[in-house]
Scaffold this active site. Structure first.
Site, PDB file in Angstrom:
ATOM      1  N   ILE A  87     -35.951  15.030   9.344  1.00 19.38           N
ATOM      2  CA  ILE A  87     -34.995  14.701   8.422  1.00 19.38           C
ATOM      3  C   ILE A  87     -35.001  15.169   7.563  1.00 19.38           C
ATOM      4  O   ILE A  87     -36.275  13.958   6.819  1.00 19.38           O
ATOM      5  CB  ILE A  87     -34.797  13.399   8.765  1.00 19.38           C
ATOM      6  CG1 ILE A  87     -34.958  12.880   9.997  1.00 19.38           C
ATOM      7  CG2 ILE A  87     -32.980  13.644   8.516  1.00 19.38           C
ATOM      8  CD1 ILE A  87     -34.795  11.526  10.800  1.00 19.38           C
ATOM      9  N   CYS A  88     -34.037  15.474   6.912  1.00 20.96           N
ATOM     10  CA  CYS A  88     -34.075  16.685   4.890  1.00 20.96           C
ATOM     11  C   CYS A  88     -33.373  14.918   4.501  1.00 20.96           C
ATOM     12  O   CYS A  88     -32.194  15.316   4.385  1.00 20.96           O
ATOM     13  CB  CYS A  88     -33.714  18.128   4.565  1.00 20.96           C
ATOM     14  SG  CYS A  88     -33.908  17.897   2.897  1.00 20.96           S
ATOM     15  N   LEU A  89     -33.858  13.593   4.474  1.00 20.84           N
ATOM     16  CA  LEU A  89     -33.019  12.644   3.624  1.00 20.84           C
ATOM     17  C   LEU A  89     -33.601  12.350   2.523  1.00 20.84           C
ATOM     18  O   LEU A  89     -35.276  11.664   2.639  1.00 20.84           O
ATOM     19  CB  LEU A  89     -32.805  11.900   4.414  1.00 20.84           C
ATOM     20  CG  LEU A  89     -31.560  10.620   3.954  1.00 20.84           C
ATOM     21  CD1 LEU A  89     -30.492  11.137   4.294  1.00 20.84           C
ATOM     22  CD2 LEU A  89     -31.457  10.006   5.736  1.00 20.84           C
ATOM     23  N   ASN A 137     -29.541  19.981   8.533  1.00 15.59           N
ATOM     24  CA  ASN A 137     -30.719  18.217   8.043  1.00 15.59           C
ATOM     25  C   ASN A 137     -31.783  17.989   8.938  1.00 15.59           C
ATOM     26  O   ASN A 137     -32.197  17.545   8.068  1.00 15.59           O
ATOM     27  CB  ASN A 137     -29.742  17.373   6.810  1.00 15.59           C
ATOM     28  CG  ASN A 137     -28.779  17.713   6.155  1.00 15.59           C
ATOM     29  OD1 ASN A 137     -27.608  17.651   6.165  1.00 15.59           O
ATOM     30  ND2 ASN A 137     -29.186  18.871   5.514  1.00 15.59           N
TER      31      ASN A 137
END
Lengths: 151, 312
Positions: A87-89, A80
């Site tokens: 950041i993939c959040l 992620n």
């Protein structure tokens, strides 16, 4: 300083310094109170254990109505997090709420290190390996932690 | 007057609350009421303070001074015009000058317990509460609305229209009456109305926006006897709905704009809006219709979707 710092940012900063989250440190930059130098220790139960990861966190003008901008500065092998440290959040994007804080964001990032989520990846090649050969991926993540994330 | 009332007993230190039902008499005073509460809760009566309608009452106040009446009393009425009966009277506010009815802002209330705003931590007197007890002060709620308006992140929730959810993370209570949005000020409210209308027409198959640069009016076209062209009801500009040109260019191949858009974008599988991906992951959240889809497969976002795609 150009504009007065909102009371909420001052309060959050004071609390981060006085009562830090275990495994996380966040310090405002000397010349810009909206820019934070962050360190997150790799969680014990993860391939990032023993690592010390440097991040940058910036509070945009619209904060807290807009999410903070957070990026990993230390190279990390995680499905992620991409090559540039982005950041993939969800809470950093569409699930952001103005009731969230710097503290809760950093806690979520720490949790993401404990539980990589290859279903919603940013680094597709890393995610692919994580899903096809988890053992190999964990090994690479440990190697990267040893090579790049030592304090 | 005699009867029973429900009172809420709250410990100021711990915040603990409990409900009590008490028999009361009109000739009692507040001192006697606190004695009765003491009997039931064992809290010494001299430590009790009685608050009614946001005001602290003195021990000598008589119950009959409070004008307590049963809360559910309604006035039965019959309409003089249509003779409809079994109706109950409703009371509304209206302006004495322009005769306009005023909407009651049900999400705004006083901060009786002086709780902290979930955004700024301040304790303000006037607060927003969407019925979930998540409290945000007037200023923060206004900022939250303005920021949502800026990126038009309102969610379409029938029957309320384009509305906003509680600012607290994960809470899905929404504003049930858009009159609350007047807090943004008149010009921002007008902008909200305009954008909400445009958006509604955009996601509707029979909605179209006038391509005349000086107009931009949104309207619904009439589906009967259709030749693919529409006339704007506002400026009378006539155009092809597909290519939005006055003289249709749908058949010609040398439209550079069209071919560039086709080459650089993919269309949302739900509302067909052209979408360009300039970074980030493949998980697309459509800003037009709210659909979550995968940029690689151009289908609704599923956990496996992206994964299956890489394998092929």
């Amino acid at each position: 300083m150009a504009a007065q710092l909102p009371r909420r940012i001052i309060k959050e900063t004071q609390r981060l310094l006085a009562d830090p989250v275990p495994g996380i440190s966040a310090n405002p930059d000397e010349s810009n109170a909206r820019y934070f130098h962050v360190m997150i220790a790799g969680p014990d139960d993860s391939p990032f254990a023993g690592g010390c990861f440097k991040l940058e966190l910036f509070l945009p003008e619209e904060y807290p109505m807009a999410a903070p901008k957070v990026r990993f500065m230390t190279k990390i092998y995680h499905p992620n997090i991409d090559k540039l440290g982005r950041i993939c959040l969800d809470i950093l994007k569409d699930k952001w709420s103005p009731a969230l804080q710097i503290r809760t964001v950093l806690l979520s990032i720490q949790a993401l290190l404990s539980a990589p989520n290859p279903e919603d990846p940013l680094a597709t090649d890393v995610a692919e390996q994580w899903k096809t050969n988890e053992a190999e991926a964990i090994k690479t993540a440990k190697q990267w932690t040893l090579s790049y994330a030592q304090a | 007057m005699s009867g029973a009332i429900t009172i809420l007993v709250q410990d100021r230190k711990t915040g603990q609350r409990r409900n009590l039902t008490l028999e009361i008499d009109a000739d009692e005073n507040i001192a006697e009421l606190t004695k009765n509460v003491e009997k039931l809760t064992h809290i010494p009566s001299d430590e009790l303070e009685v608050v009614f309608c946001g005001k602290k009452l003195s021990k000598s106040t008589m119950m009959k001074e409070l004008s307590l009446t049963p809360a559910t009393k309604r006035i039965p009425v019959t309409c003089e015009d249509c003779c409809a009966s079994n109706l109950f009277a409703e009371f509304k506010f209206k302006c004495l000058t322009c005769n306009d009815l005023a909407a009651a802002l049900t999400h705004v209330r006083g901060n009786w317990q002086m709780e902290e705003c979930c955004v700024c931590d301040n304790k303000e007197k006037i607060i927003f509460d969407l019925g979930c007890n998540h409290i945000s002060c007037k200023n923060c709620f206004r900022e939250y609305l303005l920021s949502t308006l800026n990126s038009f992140n309102f969610i379409n929730k029938p029957p309320y229209g384009y509305t906003i959810s509680c600012p607290y993370q994960g809470c899905n209570k929404v504003v049930k009456d858009v009159h609350h949005f007047h807090i943004m000020g008149q010009s921002a409210y007008s902008e909200y109305q305009r954008k909400a209308t445009e958006r509604l027409i955009l996601v509707d198959d029979e909605g179209v926006t006038c391509p005349n640069a000086l107009c931009g009016q949104s309207f619904f076209w009439e589906p009967y006897d259709d030749d693919g062209r529409s006339q704007c009801p506002d400026c009378f500009y006539t155009f092809c709905r597909k290519c939005t040109e006055k003289e249709c260019v749908c058949q010609s191949d040398d439209d550079l704009t069209k071919s560039t858009i086709d080459a650089t974008t993919r269309r949302c599988p739900n509302c067909n809006v052209a979408t360009e991906r300039n970074g980030g992951c493949s998980h697309i959240h459509c800003t037009s219709c709210g659909m979550d889809w995968c940029f690689k497969c151009v289908t609704a976002w599923r956990e496996e979707c992206q994964w299956d795609h890489w394998f092929n």
